[in-house]
Design an enzyme around this catalytic site. Structure first.
Site, mmCIF file in Angstrom:
data_model
loop_
_atom_site.group_PDB
_atom_site.id
_atom_site.type_symbol
_atom_site.label_atom_id
_atom_site.label_comp_id
_atom_site.label_asym_id
_atom_site.label_seq_id
_atom_site.Cartn_x
_atom_site.Cartn_y
_atom_site.Cartn_z
ATOM 1 N N CYS A 211 -17.789 5.629 -34.745
ATOM 2 C CA CYS A 211 -19.001 6.165 -34.094
ATOM 3 C C CYS A 211 -18.888 7.615 -33.643
ATOM 4 O O CYS A 211 -19.665 8.464 -34.088
ATOM 5 C CB CYS A 211 -19.370 5.286 -32.905
ATOM 6 S SG CYS A 211 -19.974 3.667 -33.425
ATOM 7 N N LEU B 132 -22.534 -1.182 -27.634
ATOM 8 C CA LEU B 132 -21.315 -1.987 -27.466
ATOM 9 C C LEU B 132 -20.089 -1.223 -27.951
ATOM 10 O O LEU B 132 -20.185 -0.322 -28.787
ATOM 11 C CB LEU B 132 -21.430 -3.327 -28.195
ATOM 12 C CG LEU B 132 -21.560 -3.374 -29.727
ATOM 13 C CD1 LEU B 132 -20.252 -3.098 -30.440
ATOM 14 C CD2 LEU B 132 -22.096 -4.724 -30.154
HETATM 15 P P1 NAD Z 1 -20.066 -2.189 -40.419
HETATM 16 O O1 NAD Z 1 -19.677 -1.353 -41.581
HETATM 17 O O2 NAD Z 1 -19.020 -2.950 -39.682
HETATM 18 O O3 NAD Z 1 -21.180 -3.244 -40.847
HETATM 19 C C1 NAD Z 1 -22.264 -2.944 -41.653
HETATM 20 C C2 NAD Z 1 -22.551 -4.162 -42.506
HETATM 21 O O4 NAD Z 1 -23.781 -3.957 -43.187
HETATM 22 C C3 NAD Z 1 -21.505 -4.412 -43.597
HETATM 23 O O5 NAD Z 1 -21.041 -5.741 -43.500
HETATM 24 C C4 NAD Z 1 -22.251 -4.187 -44.898
HETATM 25 O O6 NAD Z 1 -21.812 -4.999 -45.962
HETATM 26 C C5 NAD Z 1 -23.659 -4.534 -44.463
HETATM 27 N N1 NAD Z 1 -24.725 -4.036 -45.331
HETATM 28 C C6 NAD Z 1 -24.844 -2.846 -45.954
HETATM 29 N N2 NAD Z 1 -26.003 -2.799 -46.635
HETATM 30 C C7 NAD Z 1 -26.623 -3.987 -46.429
HETATM 31 C C8 NAD Z 1 -27.864 -4.542 -46.860
HETATM 32 N N3 NAD Z 1 -28.699 -3.872 -47.650
HETATM 33 N N4 NAD Z 1 -28.178 -5.802 -46.449
HETATM 34 C C9 NAD Z 1 -27.343 -6.495 -45.651
HETATM 35 N N5 NAD Z 1 -26.160 -6.012 -45.223
HETATM 36 C C10 NAD Z 1 -25.816 -4.769 -45.604
HETATM 37 O O7 NAD Z 1 -20.843 -1.208 -39.427
HETATM 38 P P2 NAD Z 1 -20.936 -1.329 -37.837
HETATM 39 O O8 NAD Z 1 -19.726 -0.772 -37.224
HETATM 40 O O9 NAD Z 1 -21.396 -2.686 -37.483
HETATM 41 O O10 NAD Z 1 -22.113 -0.286 -37.539
HETATM 42 C C11 NAD Z 1 -23.457 -0.575 -37.892
HETATM 43 C C12 NAD Z 1 -24.328 0.480 -37.223
HETATM 44 O O11 NAD Z 1 -24.239 0.372 -35.793
HETATM 45 C C13 NAD Z 1 -23.945 1.918 -37.553
HETATM 46 O O12 NAD Z 1 -25.099 2.697 -37.622
HETATM 47 C C14 NAD Z 1 -23.120 2.331 -36.348
HETATM 48 O O13 NAD Z 1 -23.147 3.721 -36.122
HETATM 49 C C15 NAD Z 1 -23.819 1.605 -35.226
HETATM 50 N N6 NAD Z 1 -22.972 1.294 -34.082
HETATM 51 C C16 NAD Z 1 -21.686 0.876 -34.273
HETATM 52 C C17 NAD Z 1 -20.904 0.552 -33.175
HETATM 53 C C18 NAD Z 1 -19.483 0.098 -33.340
HETATM 54 O O14 NAD Z 1 -18.751 0.075 -32.359
HETATM 55 N N7 NAD Z 1 -19.042 -0.275 -34.547
HETATM 56 C C19 NAD Z 1 -21.440 0.643 -31.871
HETATM 57 C C20 NAD Z 1 -22.759 1.053 -31.727
HETATM 58 C C21 NAD Z 1 -23.526 1.370 -32.829
#
Ligand code: NAD
Length: 458
Positions: free
Chosen positions: A271, A164
């Site tokens: 990303c 996404l």
């Molecule tokens: P983010 O930082 O917005 O969210 C991560 C969340 O995880 C935070 O709210 C944090 O508090 C929480 N967290 C950390 N440790 C935790 C634990 N032990 N238990 C519960 N919650 C915990 O990150 P994001 O942008 O959502 O990205 C998440 C993953 O998805 C990453 O690996 C990223 O590379 C991947 N990704 C992101 C996108 C994007 O557009 N943001 C798209 C595709 C993939």
């Protein structure tokens, strides 16, 4: 408001789903799955986030998300407790952040913490862990070994990378162009495929390692396209060609395609920079020097800095010059400024002694340390008043649609750098700006003219 086009599953088919991490990916995943009729428990460690969600407040800016949370609140539970999540869930998505370390490798400490917490909370047979976070190839294999070492060998594990895009996240989740499922055991992959079946997207079933690689290779390829067109843009400036026309001419070739051929001031976000660096490290750690990605990263860094050169070309020394940055988010439609070009630009300008004012339609505070020294303004007009130059950093519609001719007269000098090639260059020059886009050499800038002191600038 995003309209729901997926019929919710009947009660009998509703799954008990857990999502660990309620960030950009986890929250959208959980809410979309709830909109498909499943019962979803979202767990985060950020107490403020969980409280806000329980109060009906969505802590991130994503089009349509607030409405979708509200519409499905009877199927959504937000909690701080891993015990609670493990108790209530069979299919458990992991969507925690995997930021870069200083070496460029992905930091997997949060993923490791999740496995420890899952084990402590009594997770076990019958549950399937589904990795949505972007993790290096080999991570799934290591997690499986760790689960076995903890006596949890019967817990399922799959890789299900997320594609996404922030700003269009709900549509991307509910209408994906593909769903990738990496599995150790087909029966676990089958359960995930069944979950996605109503979305009607092509499904790629593969090994966990290949699924992990698909995510990195996809992001690295898109980043390569951006750096490629940015280099073409830089050559266009030298030889008098127009990159927008060049990109259009290239993109009509179906082997090339039109997307990701928009020249600008470099890619940012949470990303691309980290995933390109992580793939380069992954290759290096396994003994292969990924030459191409080294250049992709370098070109991207230089592209952000070229704006400084353009400002100096028109303003000379930037000491004491007032520069307005318009847009801070790494792209329109999000409040995410992780690795945004605006951060590099602001830091470079401050280092040159410039006075930096900034405005973003959805970011007004919370940027703290990352934009220390930048004067945040409540409106674009305030940021531009008395400025020597303005840089369009993020092409929000509301910024592209500003009354540029009127704003010109409020500036001290009127240098305008369009970092996203979103403005009509002829109209800007017609309005009296000294204008530069990216890779648009056809635009001859006018000499910078100081507005007379008698002219009303407000
Ligand atoms: P983010 O930082 O917005 O969210 C991560 C969340 O995880 C935070 O709210 C944090 O508090 C929480 N967290 C950390 N440790 C935790 C634990 N032990 N238990 C519960 N919650 C915990 O990150 P994001 O942008 O959502 O990205 C998440 C993953 O998805 C990453 O690996 C990223 O590379 C991947 N990704 C992101 C996108 C994007 O557009 N943001 C798209 C595709 C993939």
């Amino acid at each position: 408001m995003v309209t729901r086009t997926i019929e919710p599953v009947s009660d009998g088919l509703a799954q008990r789903i857990g999502v660990i991490g309620a960030g950009y990916v986890g929250l959208v995943t959980g809410v979309c799955l709830a909109s498909m009729g499943h019962n979803v428990t979202l767990r985060d460690i950020d107490a403020a986030k969980v409280t806000a969600l329980n109060d009906g407040d969505v802590p991130i800016y994503e089009h349509g998300l607030t409405e979708l949370v509200k519409a499905n609140d009877d199927r959504l539970t937000f909690t701080l407790s891993m015990d609670h999540l493990v108790e209530r869930s069979e299919l458990i998505f992991i969507a925690v952040d995997t930021p870069p370390t200083y070496s460029g490798d992905a930091d997997l400490s949060r993923v490791r913490a999740v496995i420890t917490e899952f084990a402590k909370a009594g997770g076990g047979e019958g549950q399937v862990l589904i990795m949505k976070s972007t993790v290096p190839v080999g991570t799934g294999e290591r997690i499986r070994a760790e689960l076995r070492a903890r006596g949890l060998g019967l817990v399922g594990y799959c890789s299900n990378p997320e594609f996404l895009r922030e700003g269009t996240a709900i549509g991307d989740f509910l209408r994906p162009d593909r769903v990738v499922i990496g599995q150790f055991e087909p029966r676990h992959g089958d359960r995930i495929e069944a979950l996605y079946r109503p979305l009607g997207a092509p499904v790629v079933r593969t090994s966990v390692a290949s699924a992990e690689m698909i995510k990195y290779a996809s992001n690295a390829f898109l980043a390569t396209k951006i750096s490629f067109i940015n280099e073409i843009a830089n050559v266009c400036e030298e030889v008098g060609a127009d990159v927008d026309v060049v990109a259009r001419g290239m993109g009509l070739d179906p082997r090339i395609g039109p997307s990701f051929l928009r020249a600008g001031i470099g890619f940012g976000g949470s990303c691309f920079p980290k995933d390109v660096a992580a793939l380069k490290q992954l290759a290096g750690d396994s003994g292969y020097h990924f030459q191409l990605l080294t250049s992709v990263i370098e070109v991207n860094e230089l592209q952000k800095r070229r704006v400084i050169g353009k400002l100096k070309k028109h303003l000379g020394d930037l000491e004491g010059k007032r520069v307005a940055l318009l847009g801070l988010a790494f792209k329109p439609g999000t409040d995410d400024i992780r690795e945004a070009s605006s951060l590099v630009l602001a830091a470079r300008l401050l280092a040159e002694g410039a006075v930096v004012r900034a405005f973003d339609p959805v970011i007004s505070d919370g940027v703290g340390e990352r934009l220390r020294g930048v004067d945040m303004c409540a409106t674009a007009e305030a940021a531009m008043a008395d400025a020597d130059a303005a840089v369009l950093v993020t092409e929000w519609d509301s910024l592209v649609g500003l009354d540029w001719p009127a704003l010109r007269s409020t500036m001290r000098k009127a240098v305008l750098i369009d970092g996203r090639n979103a403005l009509d260059s002829e109209a800007m020059i017609g309005a009296g700006y000294t204008f530069e886009g990216i890779g648009r050499a056809s635009v001859r800038s006018r000499a910078v003219t100081e507005l007379s002191d008698t002219q009303d600038r407000r």
